[in-house]
Design a protein around this motif. Structure first.
Motif, PDB file in Angstrom:
ATOM      1  N   ALA A 315     -20.200  27.094  21.763  1.00 40.97           N
ATOM      2  CA  ALA A 315     -19.675  25.903  21.615  1.00 40.97           C
ATOM      3  C   ALA A 315     -18.605  26.064  22.753  1.00 40.97           C
ATOM      4  CB  ALA A 315     -18.890  25.751  20.333  1.00 40.97           C
ATOM      5  N   ALA A 316     -17.908  26.977  22.887  1.00 46.42           N
ATOM      6  CA  ALA A 316     -16.769  27.069  24.017  1.00 46.42           C
ATOM      7  C   ALA A 316     -17.366  27.130  25.401  1.00 46.42           C
ATOM      8  CB  ALA A 316     -16.018  28.355  23.644  1.00 46.42           C
ATOM      9  N   PHE A 317     -18.634  27.889  25.365  1.00 45.32           N
ATOM     10  CA  PHE A 317     -19.171  27.715  26.746  1.00 45.32           C
ATOM     11  C   PHE A 317     -19.820  26.350  26.935  1.00 45.32           C
ATOM     12  CE2 PHE A 317     -22.889  28.332  29.578  1.00 45.32           C
ATOM     13  CZ  PHE A 317     -22.449  29.173  30.436  1.00 45.32           C
ATOM     14  N   THR A 318     -20.442  25.732  25.994  1.00 39.80           N
ATOM     15  CA  THR A 318     -20.813  24.361  26.540  1.00 39.80           C
ATOM     16  C   THR A 318     -19.771  23.405  26.988  1.00 39.80           C
ATOM     17  OG1 THR A 318     -22.665  24.643  24.795  1.00 39.80           O
ATOM     18  CG2 THR A 318     -22.207  22.508  25.318  1.00 39.80           C
ATOM     19  N   VAL A 319     -18.792  23.348  26.314  1.00 42.68           N
ATOM     20  CA  VAL A 319     -17.318  22.455  26.608  1.00 42.68           C
ATOM     21  C   VAL A 319     -16.949  23.117  27.963  1.00 42.68           C
ATOM     22  CG1 VAL A 319     -15.347  21.957  26.081  1.00 42.68           C
ATOM     23  CG2 VAL A 319     -16.818  22.074  24.216  1.00 42.68           C
ATOM     24  N   GLY A 320     -16.895  24.262  28.103  1.00 48.28           N
ATOM     25  CA  GLY A 320     -16.420  24.653  29.625  1.00 48.28           C
ATOM     26  C   GLY A 320     -17.311  24.459  30.630  1.00 48.28           C
ATOM     27  N   ALA A 321     -18.783  24.496  30.341  1.00 45.77           N
ATOM     28  CA  ALA A 321     -19.592  24.240  31.396  1.00 45.77           C
ATOM     29  C   ALA A 321     -19.787  22.679  31.749  1.00 45.77           C
ATOM     30  CB  ALA A 321     -21.067  24.690  30.960  1.00 45.77           C
ATOM     31  N   LEU A 322     -19.674  21.865  30.781  1.00 49.65           N
ATOM     32  CA  LEU A 322     -19.722  20.230  30.769  1.00 49.65           C
ATOM     33  C   LEU A 322     -18.193  19.891  31.632  1.00 49.65           C
ATOM     34  CD1 LEU A 322     -21.018  19.168  27.400  1.00 49.65           C
ATOM     35  CD2 LEU A 322     -22.201  19.496  29.750  1.00 49.65           C
ATOM     36  N   THR A 323     -17.359  20.575  31.279  1.00 49.34           N
ATOM     37  CA  THR A 323     -16.003  20.376  32.122  1.00 49.34           C
ATOM     38  C   THR A 323     -16.502  20.935  33.694  1.00 49.34           C
ATOM     39  OG1 THR A 323     -14.840  20.783  30.188  1.00 49.34           O
ATOM     40  CG2 THR A 323     -13.531  20.910  32.216  1.00 49.34           C
ATOM     41  N   LEU A 324     -16.886  21.903  33.787  1.00 46.79           N
ATOM     42  CA  LEU A 324     -17.098  22.449  35.268  1.00 46.79           C
ATOM     43  C   LEU A 324     -18.088  21.321  35.926  1.00 46.79           C
ATOM     44  CD1 LEU A 324     -16.506  24.796  36.897  1.00 46.79           C
ATOM     45  CD2 LEU A 324     -18.722  25.758  36.246  1.00 46.79           C
ATOM     46  N   ALA A 325     -18.936  20.715  35.362  1.00 44.04           N
ATOM     47  CA  ALA A 325     -19.889  19.694  35.720  1.00 44.04           C
ATOM     48  C   ALA A 325     -19.107  18.430  36.148  1.00 44.04           C
ATOM     49  CB  ALA A 325     -21.050  19.315  34.555  1.00 44.04           C
ATOM     50  N   GLY A 326     -17.884  18.342  35.858  1.00 48.71           N
ATOM     51  CA  GLY A 326     -17.020  17.004  36.276  1.00 48.71           C
ATOM     52  C   GLY A 326     -17.335  15.799  35.336  1.00 48.71           C
ATOM     53  N   LEU A 327     -18.188  15.921  34.329  1.00 47.76           N
ATOM     54  CA  LEU A 327     -18.361  14.923  33.397  1.00 47.76           C
ATOM     55  C   LEU A 327     -17.098  14.240  32.759  1.00 47.76           C
ATOM     56  CD1 LEU A 327     -21.750  16.207  31.551  1.00 47.76           C
ATOM     57  CD2 LEU A 327     -21.462  14.838  33.667  1.00 47.76           C
ATOM     58  N   PRO A 328     -16.961  13.066  32.638  1.00 43.01           N
ATOM     59  CA  PRO A 328     -15.866  12.320  31.921  1.00 43.01           C
ATOM     60  C   PRO A 328     -16.279  12.363  30.712  1.00 43.01           C
ATOM     61  CG  PRO A 328     -17.222  10.705  33.102  1.00 43.01           C
ATOM     62  CD  PRO A 328     -17.800  12.087  33.584  1.00 43.01           C
ATOM     63  N   PRO A 329     -15.208  12.290  29.741  1.00 43.35           N
ATOM     64  CA  PRO A 329     -13.609  12.339  30.306  1.00 43.35           C
ATOM     65  C   PRO A 329     -12.815  13.732  30.203  1.00 43.35           C
ATOM     66  CG  PRO A 329     -13.766  11.947  27.807  1.00 43.35           C
ATOM     67  CD  PRO A 329     -15.164  12.499  28.364  1.00 43.35           C
ATOM     68  N   LEU A 330     -13.769  14.679  30.392  1.00 42.00           N
ATOM     69  CA  LEU A 330     -13.180  16.236  30.549  1.00 42.00           C
ATOM     70  C   LEU A 330     -12.314  16.053  32.053  1.00 42.00           C
ATOM     71  CD1 LEU A 330     -16.237  17.954  29.064  1.00 42.00           C
ATOM     72  CD2 LEU A 330     -14.324  17.340  28.164  1.00 42.00           C
ATOM     73  N   SER A 331     -11.626  17.690  32.078  1.00 39.08           N
ATOM     74  CA  SER A 331     -10.585  17.574  32.883  1.00 39.08           C
ATOM     75  C   SER A 331     -10.847  17.555  34.253  1.00 39.08           C
ATOM     76  CB  SER A 331      -9.701  18.920  32.538  1.00 39.08           C
ATOM     77  OG  SER A 331     -10.395  20.011  32.749  1.00 39.08           O
ATOM     78  N   LEU A 332     -12.051  18.277  34.794  1.00 39.83           N
ATOM     79  CA  LEU A 332     -12.200  18.360  36.251  1.00 39.83           C
ATOM     80  C   LEU A 332     -12.671  17.315  36.715  1.00 39.83           C
ATOM     81  CD1 LEU A 332     -13.612  22.270  36.491  1.00 39.83           C
ATOM     82  CD2 LEU A 332     -11.532  21.019  37.528  1.00 39.83           C
ATOM     83  N   TRP A 333     -13.394  16.189  35.866  1.00 46.79           N
ATOM     84  CA  TRP A 333     -13.708  14.776  36.483  1.00 46.79           C
ATOM     85  C   TRP A 333     -12.562  14.293  37.106  1.00 46.79           C
ATOM     86  CZ3 TRP A 333     -12.381  10.184  33.632  1.00 46.79           C
ATOM     87  CH2 TRP A 333     -12.811   9.126  34.226  1.00 46.79           C
TER      88      TRP A 333
END
Length: 469
Positions: A315-333
C-alpha cells in the motif's frame, strides 16, 4: 530541534579567515529544508533499526548516517562559501563510506569510489567559485554577496557553482554515478536520494537564483540542463527491470524538475517539488528495501505479487509510486505544475520538454506498480534470493516510517494550493512567481492519466519468468 530552529530562526557566526566568517543562519528557505532533512532522517533511521542483522556494525552505520545528515544540515544553513564547502566535503566523504558500507564485496567498494570521485571532480567547481569570488572583490565569500562579483569573475564563479551543483544532484552529464550508488544499503539510498546529498545541488541552485540571474546565461543553461535530465533519465527509468535502478534513474529525473525550477526562477515551485519528492522517494526506497530484505531480490519480474504478499508495504509503495507519477490530487502533480508554470516563462519549448518529462514519470511509476500488484505467481519462489538470502518477513519497525512518509507524500501538495502557495512564496522570498493557470493543471492531469493508462496497458502483458540464482 528542527522545528524549534525553523520557528526561532537562529543565526551564528565566528571568525574563520581574514575578512571571512563561518556563518550559519536559518531563514525561510533553510527552515523548510531543516525540517525536511530532520523528518526524513528520523523516518529512515527508525526503519533501519530493524533491517540489520545482529552481526553487523550498527554503531558504524548509524554514526555515519547522523554525520551525513548533519553535514546536509550545515550545508542548507551555511551563509558563507567556506563553511558550505566544508559541509559539502563531509557529506561526500560520508556518502562514500555509506555506499560502500558492506565493503567486503568488491563491486560495492568500487561503486562507492565511482560515486565519490565523480562528485568530487564536480566539487572542484566550488573551489573555483571561491577563488573567482575573491578575485572579483567578494572577499567575505558570503553567498548573498556573490552576485556582486566583478566581471569576468562573476561568470567564472557562477560556472563553478553550476558544475558543482549538477554533479552533486546527478544531472547530465554526471548522472551515471547515481546508479552505482545503489550498491549501498536501502536506508542509505532512501536518505541519499530524498533529502540529503542528491538534493543538495538543487537546493544550492535555488538558494543562488540571484547569482544565476546576474549572469543572464546561467539561468537558461541550468533550466535546460534540468529539463533534458528529467526527460532523458526518465526514459532510462522506463527501461529498467531492477526496482532500485528504476528509482535511482527517477531520482535524477525528478531532481531535474527542481533544477529546471531554479533556472526558471521558480524558487517556491522548486522547494515544493523538493519537499514532496523527499517524502515520496524515501518511502519508495524503504518499501523496496523491505522487499529486498524479505525476498532477497529487487528484480521487477521476481517481485510479481509482492504488494499482495506484504500488504502494508504494498500500500505504501503504491501510493508513493502514484504520487511519483504526478497523478492528481497527489502532491507531485501540484508541485510539477508550479515548476512548469515557472518554466513557461522561459519559452514554450522549455515547457513542452518539462511536460513530456512529466508524462514519462507517469510511465515508469505505473510500470513499477503494475509489476508488484499482479496476482501472485504459481511458483512464488522463482527469482527470489538472487541478491541476498531473504528473511520472508518485514521488520516491525517498517510500518510507522512507511505510514508517515506515505501520508506526507500524499498531502504535501497542499503547499501548491493558492493560500499555502502564497505563504510559501513569502516564506522563501519568492513573491511574484507565476502560478499555474487552470488549463495548465488540466493539461498536466490529462497527460499524466493518459501516460499512466498506456503504461498500465503495456505492462499487463506476460511477465518473463525470472532466472533463479
Amino acid at each position: 530541534a528542527a522545528i524549534a530552529a525553523a520557528v526561532t530562526r537562529p543565526a551564528a557566526s565566528a571568525p574563520l579567515f581574514a575578512g571571512m566568517e563561518a556563518g550559519l543562519a536559518v531563514d525561510g528557505l533553510s527552515a523548510v529544508m531543516v525540517v525536511t532533512v530532520a523528518a526524513v532522517t528520523l523516518a529512515v533511521l527508525v526503519f533501519a533499526a530493524g533491517e540489520f542483522a545482529a552481526d553487523e556494525n550498527r554503531g558504524r552505520f548509524f554514526g555515519l548516517m547522523l554525520l551525513f545528515a548533519g553535514a546536509m544540515l550545515v550545508t542548507v544553513t551555511a551563509t558563507t562559501l567556506p563553511l558550505l564547502l566544508m559541509a559539502w566535503e563531509v557529506m561526500g566523504a560520508a556518502s562514500w563510506a555509506l555506499i560502500g558500507y558492506r565493503w567486503r564485496r568488491p563491486e560495492r567498494a568500487e561503486a562507492a569510489d565511482v560515486a565519490f570521485l565523480t562528485t568530487r571532480a564536480a566539487d572542484l567547481g566550488l573551489y573555483l567559485a571561491a577563488g573567482a569570488a575573491v578575485a572579483g572583490g567578494v572577499g567575505s565569500l558570503r553567498l548573498d554577496a556573490l552576485p556582486n562579483a566583478a566581471s569576468p569573475w562573476l561568470h567564472v564563479a557562477t560556472a563553478g557553482i553550476v558544475v558543482a551543483a549538477l554533479g552533486k544532484s546527478a544531472q547530465l552529464p554526471f548522472s551515471f554515478w547515481l546508479s552505482r550508488a545503489m550498491q549501498g544499503p536501502s536506508p542509505v539510498s532512501a536518505l541519499l536520494h530524498s533529502a540529503t546529498m542528491v538534493a543538495a545541488g538543487a537546493y544550492l541552485l535555488l538558494r543562488l537564483v540571484p547569482l544565476l540571474d546576474a549572469t543572464r546565461w546561467a539561468g537558461p543553461a541550468v533550466a535546460w540542463a534540468g529539463a533534458v535530465t528529467a526527460l532523458a533519465l526518465g526514459l532510462v527509468a522506463v527501461a529498467q527491470t531492477d526496482l532500485k535502478q528504476l528509482l535511482a534513474a527517477s531520482t535524477s529525473a525528478q531532481i531535474g524538475f527542481m533544477v529546471l525550477a531554479a533556472g526558471s526562477g521558480g524558487v517556491a515551485g522548486g522547494t515544493t517539488q523538493l519537499v514532496a519528492h523527499a517524502a515520496t522517494k524515501s518511502g519508495l526506497f524503504l518499501a523496496a528495501g523491505a522487499w529486498l530484505t524479505a525476498l532477497g531480490t529487487r528484480q521487477l519480474p521476481a517481485l510479481r505479487g509482492a504488494a499482495r504478499r506484504y500488504r502494508q508495504v504494498g500500500a505504501a509503495f503504491t501510493v508513493g509510486a502514484l504520487t511519483l507519477a504526478g497523478l492528481p490530487p497527489l502532491s507531485l502533480w501540484a508541485a510539477k505544475d508550479e515548476v512548469l508554470a515557472a518554466a513557461r516563462t522561459g519559452g514554450t519549448a522549455l515547457y513542452a520538454v518539462g511536460l513530456a518529462a512529466a508524462a514519462v514519470a507517469a510511465v515508469y511509476s505505473v510500470k513499477a506498480v503494475r509489476y508488484v500488484t499482479r496476482p501472485l505467481p504459481e511458483t512464488p519462489q522463482a527469482g527470489y534470493d538472487t541478491e541476498q538470502r531473504g528473511t520472508r518477513r518485514v521488520a516491525r519497525t517498517a510500518s510507522a516510517p512507511l505510514f508517515a512518509l506515505t501520508l506526507a507524500a500524499a498531502v504535501l501538495g497542499v503547499l501548491a494550493l493558492p493560500g499555502p502557495a502564497s505563504w510559501l512564496k513569502r516564506l522563501v522570498g519568492a513573491r511574484g512567481e507565476p502560478s499555474p493557470a487552470p488549463w495548465e493543471l488540466g493539461l498536466s492531469a490529462g497527460v499524466a492519466f493518459a501516460a499512466a493508462g498506456l503504461a498500465w496497458r503495456c505492462a499487463s502483458g506476460p511477465v518473463p519468468v525470472p532466472r533463479t540464482a
